[in-house]
Structure formats: C-alpha cells, structure tokens
Design a protein around this motif. Sequence first.
Motif, short mmCIF file in Angstrom:
data_model
loop_
_atom_site.label_atom_id
_atom_site.label_comp_id
_atom_site.label_asym_id
_atom_site.label_seq_id
_atom_site.Cartn_x
_atom_site.Cartn_y
_atom_site.Cartn_z
N THR A 165 -2.53 -10.13 -12.79
CA THR A 165 -3.09 -11.43 -13.21
C THR A 165 -4.27 -11.33 -13.94
O THR A 165 -4.94 -12.24 -14.39
N GLN A 166 -5.21 -10.24 -13.58
CA GLN A 166 -6.33 -10.05 -14.06
C GLN A 166 -6.40 -9.01 -15.43
O GLN A 166 -5.36 -8.18 -15.55
N THR A 167 -7.51 -8.66 -16.21
CA THR A 167 -7.45 -8.23 -17.23
C THR A 167 -8.66 -7.33 -17.15
O THR A 167 -9.81 -7.85 -17.40
N PRO A 168 -8.66 -6.01 -17.11
CA PRO A 168 -7.49 -5.25 -16.83
C PRO A 168 -6.94 -5.64 -15.52
O PRO A 168 -7.61 -6.20 -14.76
N GLY A 169 -5.67 -4.79 -15.24
CA GLY A 169 -4.99 -5.03 -13.89
C GLY A 169 -5.77 -4.47 -12.95
O GLY A 169 -6.64 -3.47 -13.20
N LYS A 170 -5.68 -4.85 -11.79
CA LYS A 170 -6.44 -4.41 -10.61
C LYS A 170 -5.42 -3.81 -9.39
O LYS A 170 -4.54 -4.44 -9.49
N LEU A 171 -5.99 -2.87 -8.73
CA LEU A 171 -5.22 -2.27 -7.79
C LEU A 171 -5.80 -2.90 -6.51
O LEU A 171 -6.78 -2.94 -6.06
N ASN A 172 -4.98 -3.59 -5.60
CA ASN A 172 -5.24 -4.12 -4.30
C ASN A 172 -4.65 -3.30 -3.37
O ASN A 172 -3.48 -2.86 -3.28
N SER A 173 -5.40 -2.82 -2.53
CA SER A 173 -4.96 -2.03 -1.30
C SER A 173 -4.41 -2.64 -0.13
O SER A 173 -5.38 -3.54 0.42
N ILE A 174 -3.37 -2.17 0.47
CA ILE A 174 -3.06 -2.76 1.90
C ILE A 174 -2.97 -1.26 2.79
O ILE A 174 -2.73 -0.33 2.26
N LYS A 175 -3.28 -1.58 4.09
CA LYS A 175 -3.00 -0.66 4.85
C LYS A 175 -1.44 -0.45 5.39
O LYS A 175 -0.88 -1.37 5.85
N TYR A 176 -0.91 0.65 5.01
CA TYR A 176 0.50 1.06 5.21
C TYR A 176 0.66 2.28 6.12
O TYR A 176 0.81 3.33 5.27
N PRO A 177 0.97 2.36 7.19
CA PRO A 177 1.38 3.49 8.05
C PRO A 177 2.80 4.10 7.89
O PRO A 177 3.59 3.40 8.50
N MET A 178 3.00 4.95 7.06
CA MET A 178 4.41 5.39 7.08
C MET A 178 4.79 6.32 8.16
O MET A 178 3.82 6.85 8.92
N THR A 179 5.95 6.56 8.51
CA THR A 179 6.57 7.14 9.40
C THR A 179 5.83 8.54 9.76
O THR A 179 5.79 9.25 8.70
N GLY A 180 5.47 8.82 10.78
CA GLY A 180 4.92 10.10 10.84
C GLY A 180 3.30 10.36 10.56
O GLY A 180 2.96 11.44 11.03
N GLN A 181 2.90 9.23 10.08
CA GLN A 181 1.58 9.32 9.59
C GLN A 181 0.61 8.65 10.68
O GLN A 181 1.11 7.85 11.29
N PRO A 182 -0.54 8.81 10.23
CA PRO A 182 -1.68 8.03 11.24
C PRO A 182 -1.43 6.77 11.37
O PRO A 182 -1.18 5.88 10.19
N SER A 183 -1.57 5.99 12.58
CA SER A 183 -1.48 4.65 12.36
C SER A 183 -2.65 3.88 13.11
O SER A 183 -3.58 4.48 13.42
N GLU A 184 -2.60 2.58 13.33
CA GLU A 184 -3.68 1.85 13.75
C GLU A 184 -3.75 2.12 15.20
O GLU A 184 -2.74 2.45 15.98
N LYS A 185 -4.96 1.74 15.82
CA LYS A 185 -5.34 1.65 17.06
C LYS A 185 -5.67 0.42 17.50
O LYS A 185 -6.71 -0.41 16.93
N ALA A 186 -5.02 -0.08 18.53
CA ALA A 186 -4.91 -1.54 18.76
C ALA A 186 -5.63 -1.90 20.14
O ALA A 186 -5.76 -0.96 21.00
#
Length: 705
Positions: free
Chosen positions: A216-237
């Motif tokens: 929706t922006q010009t130029p396009g923009k990357l928005n990052s989310i936190k996404y822990p995939m299987t086997g990768q580092p995860s959040e600490k709650a």
Amino acid sequence: MNKLFIILMLSVFFTTQASAQKDLTLEEAVSGQYQQFYPDHVFGFGWIENLNKYSYLKQYQTLVIGEVGGEEKEVLKISEVNEALDVKFNYFAGIKWKDENTIVLKLQNTVVTYNLKTKKGTKIELPENAERTTFDHQYNNIAYTIDNNLYYTSVAQYNQFAVTENEDKNIVSGQEIARSEMGITQGIFWSPTGNSLAFYQKDESKVHDYPLLDITQTPGKLNSIKYPMTGQPSEKAKLGIFSLKNNTTAFIAAKNGAENYLTNVSWTPDEQFILLAEVARSQKHIWVQKYKTDGTLAKTLFEEKKDTWVEPEKPAHFPSKNSNDFVWVSERDGFDNLYYYSIDGELKSQLTTNKFMLKDIVAAHHGEVFFTATGESPLNTLLYKVNTKGKQVLLTKEEGTHSVDVNCTGEYIFDQYSAHDIPNIAVIRKASGKEVKRMLEAENKLADYKLSEAEIKSIKSRDGVDLYTRMIKPKNFDASKKYPVLIYVYGGPHAQMITNSWYDGASLWMHWMANQGYVIFTLDNRGSGNRGVEFEHIIHRNLGVIEHQDQLDGVDYLSGFDFIDTSRIAVHGWSYGGYMTGTMMMKSPNIFKVGVAGGPVTDWKYYEAMYGERYMDTPEENKEGYEKTSLLNQAENLKGDLLLIHGTSDPVVVMQHNLSLVKKLVDLGIQVDFFPYPMHEHNVGGKDRIHLMRKVLDYIIDNNK
C-alpha cells in the motif's frame, strides 16, 4: 370426473410450488450465510447481576429487559445514549452490566457507562492505538496495550497509568504468548476484585524476524513479525503481577526451561495465589504450579507427562468463592475429565469419568461446575453440570449444538441451540434443565431456495474406526446419472467439520456447488477434534499420513455408489486443509484430478514452533517424519491440475510455504497455478471472499471435466 380434476389441480399446485423455489446465487451463498440467511437469534443476551432479570438487543439498537417469570420491556434506545453522552454509537456495542442499573459500552476506543435511572453516564476516549482492551470484573478499570507496553485507566475518569515502559521492542507486555496455542486467548488477567493485574510478558530477542510485504506504500515496505519456526529459538515468557495500590510488579518465570510455556493462568478467589501450567517446550511434560503474588513458587501441585503431547487448554476453575480448592481439566484417562484438587495439590476426587469430550467450562459456583461436552455423539454440544460430590446431570436433553449462559446464582440458564433440522431455538431453563421460557423459535430462511438436505453418516475406516461424513447432493439429484465429486477437507487437530447444527457445519457455497451438478463430500478423519486421545494422537510425528488413509477410505465409500464418477474427484481445503489437498493430490495422483489448496502448509519445518513441535517434534528429533510428510518431497508425483492460493500478508502460514512448493514444481518442470490475494492474511474475508470462492469453484468446474 371430480377425482381427475382434483389430481390435475394437485399436480398444478405442486408444480407451481416447485417452480416457485429460487436458485441460490454464489454471491448470496458466500455473503448471506451469516447475514441474509442466518436464522433469527437472540443477540446480546446477558444476565443482570444478582437478579433473575436479563437483557438482549432488539435489532441491535433497542435494549430489552425481561424477567424470568415475567414480561419483557423495551427500556432504552441507542439514540438516547448518544444524545446524553455526545457519542455516535450505531448499536449497543459490547454491552455489559456494571450493576443492575448501569451498562458499559465500548465501540472502537470509546468507552461509556450509562445509568438507566439517572439517564447520565461517563465517556472516555482511549488512545487511538490502544489494543486488547480488557475490563476488570467490576468494570471500574480497563487495561490495554499500546505497541509493546501495557496500560490501564479508570472507566469513570480518564487517568492513564503505565504498567510497563519497555523501550526495547523485543520485550512485549500484555499480549498473547505462544502464538495463542494451548488455550491462550489473552494476555491480561485481572484479579477478582480488580486490585491486581496479571499479564504476560515475552522476550522475543532471539526469535527470527519474518518479512511481510506492504504494497500500500510506494515503494513497498517490509513489515517484520516475530515467527519462531520449528526447532528454532523461541520466545521466553514471564507472567507479571502488578499491584494497582503499590504500583509494583513481580514476575514469574519458567522454572524448568527458559523457553517453556506458561499457560492457563487463574487467580484464586482470595487473590493470594496464581495457578498456572508450565509446559515444557517439547509439550510432553507439564507442571501445574501455585505461585504467591510476590512471584515466588509456593508449590508444584502435580505433573503430567505423555509420549505424544500434553496440552492443557483450560485454567483452574473454583466451585466456591470461599475456597481455593479447584477443578482441573485433563485428558489423562483418554478424554477430557474434571479433577477436583485442594489448593495444596491433593487430588480430592475425579468428578467425571466420561468417555466423551468436554468442550468448555461455562460456570463454576455454589459447589457446581457447568460444562459443555459432546455426550455420546461427538456431533453434539450439550450442557452438563456436576457437583463436588461427582453427581453429574445432563441439562439439555435435546440433541444439537447448544450455546449457554448461566446466571450468577446458578439458578437459571439461557440456552440457544440448533440442530440438523432446527434453525435456532432460544429458551431459559431452570438449573434442573427444565424449560421455563421460550424466547424464540426461528424459521428456515432458506425454505424457498432449491437446496437439498445434507446426509450425515458414519462409516468404518479400514481398521474399524468410526468416521463421520457429510454428503450434499444436487437438488435435482438423479441416481441414474453420474456425478463428479468435490471433497472439502480440513483434517487437522481441534477442528470438526461435521456437527449436529443448522447447516451441519457446512458452508452455503457447498449447496451452490452441489446444484452445479456436484456431490460435495466431507469426512472428519483421525486427528480431528472432539474424539479423544486415541483418535486424535495417532497422527503424532507423521502429520498427513493417517489422515490421508482415512480420506481414501472415504473415497472407497463413495465408489460404492453407482452415481459417483470416480474419474472426476476434486479436493479443496484451506490451511491444514490446504496441506491435506496437496497431500491427497500428490500421494494419490491417480484418484484426485483437481485440487485447490488455500494457505497450505507445505513443509512443517517452515511452521511455527508451538503448533509444529507438538505434533511433529523438532526437525532434528524427527528428521524422517519431516521428510516423509513434506509436500516438497512428494511434488514430483503431481499429475492433476492444482491451484495454490495465498494471502500475501499471512502471519500464520507464511508465504514461504507456497512459494517453496511453486519453486519445487518449476524445478521439476511441472505446471501449477498460483493466485495471491494481496494484503490478505491467513484467509480472505470481506467482499473479496466472493472473488475467492468464484476463483476456487470455477477452477474446479473448468478442470474437472
């Protein structure tokens, strides 16, 4: 002569009646299921505290109050609230009763109270970017998040207080953790009196960023989310405990592993303790713990372990406000049952020994627990109650799907339900289950349309397990003809496609598609919900394997009918159903001719850790299982026409799944069709959903000839 005339006239009458029925358009089917054709309901029902009175909304703009044994009366219009408080509410948004005379409303970030006697109230405007607004139980304060921090304010007057002030965006407070798995639906937990506030805090510093493209922006923009995939580092709650009086916060951290999950948070009635379940990252071990409000561990009350997974989904419930003894839900004996514990962890008794699934705890007070469960048929949702002595009573004798609300004294129940042949009935019952007031009995708004009745059956799998099926035929079905088939599939954990409810769990577009000359078929395979441990846990470490086998047993069942054209079988599903669509197309390429996979998982190594590791373990622990179940490793078998669809902003099944499969098919020189829905997330909603279903069904019709 007279007899012949009567027969002729009856023939004309029935022909006229048949011709008077209307064709359902696809647009009507998609947009009208929950609007135009949704059966009349009692909307906005609520019990008024400490009274045998209730309220509901008439056309959303008029508040009606009724008495269990008396009359109903229209008492307030939304226009009166707007005029008194200078707001512009177009309906009674989020209505709750603060006391017997005062309602609380919330529309977007405007919160108002209104007293029906004085005709006066209050208004506050929360910050424009406030999210996750959560009232305390007395509706005196409201907590909310802004970005990664947590705040609260008084409902009576605007005084904003910061609970957390973390500048590091990786430290997130008040939001859901574990990507809303394990029954986690919120991140804010008020104490019973509202004097304290518990909240989740997660450290996502080690979690990988995943880019989503904003066009929706010009130029396009990357928005990052936190996404822990299987086997990768995860959040600490952690769990924070904030005292409104002292303005201090204590924290609870996992004791048995830094990346363990903290779930099922509840306050004891006396507010002296918090109970929660610490779940190992492997999800094979849980510790049910009692914490003091200063954050220190008082005691580990009990533990549970399983070779597959242990998945607590419901917090402790307290049958008495005067005791900290609690009820815990566990499937340790194969089905979810209720276990009664002392606050020191002594098992006092097992309250239920049902061989069917508990769905939800509706209320717990005065020594009784009200809960919904399937009962003997997994297609139902029925209401039961059990006391602390273990005496269980079925309160809804009518089979179907019941949605209930128990009043604060436990004397009366509002029950709204539907079934295969019941659009909707709303009643008030005594706590014994006896109906005392019928509020509504809805008519079938589809009676004038050419729709056939779905056929619900139970078939046997090849190894003798009962599997439920739904078949929808064309309205003008002719058993002497041959019909192509569309199999609609989901097949994943917790989901159930076939229920004893109005529409039988089906979407109206299925009826439209049936009338295009199709048989629409759905089967709930093993691994899907509400059937117990043996039925559901068989998929562990091998997602898609037993599910595919069960779906093939469904095809064998279909092939026994002379009216089925087994050379023209299509399959469609979304999310886990998209994964199943790909699996069926690639593992059985000679059976399934056409497939449409929406938002599909294509390789479990790309999926989130909380869900993926529960069912598959980590890629390191289960290398063979990941390789065997990956669509990328089966792509070379694809023969039929396959359309892949994905929302480009999908934060659940990220686009890497679909794009990786497309790349693999390109590498193999195999043609595939791909359609993105720009800026849509995991599913396609709003007006674009009509476009989506036209795309899906046209593709099937055009390629399944």
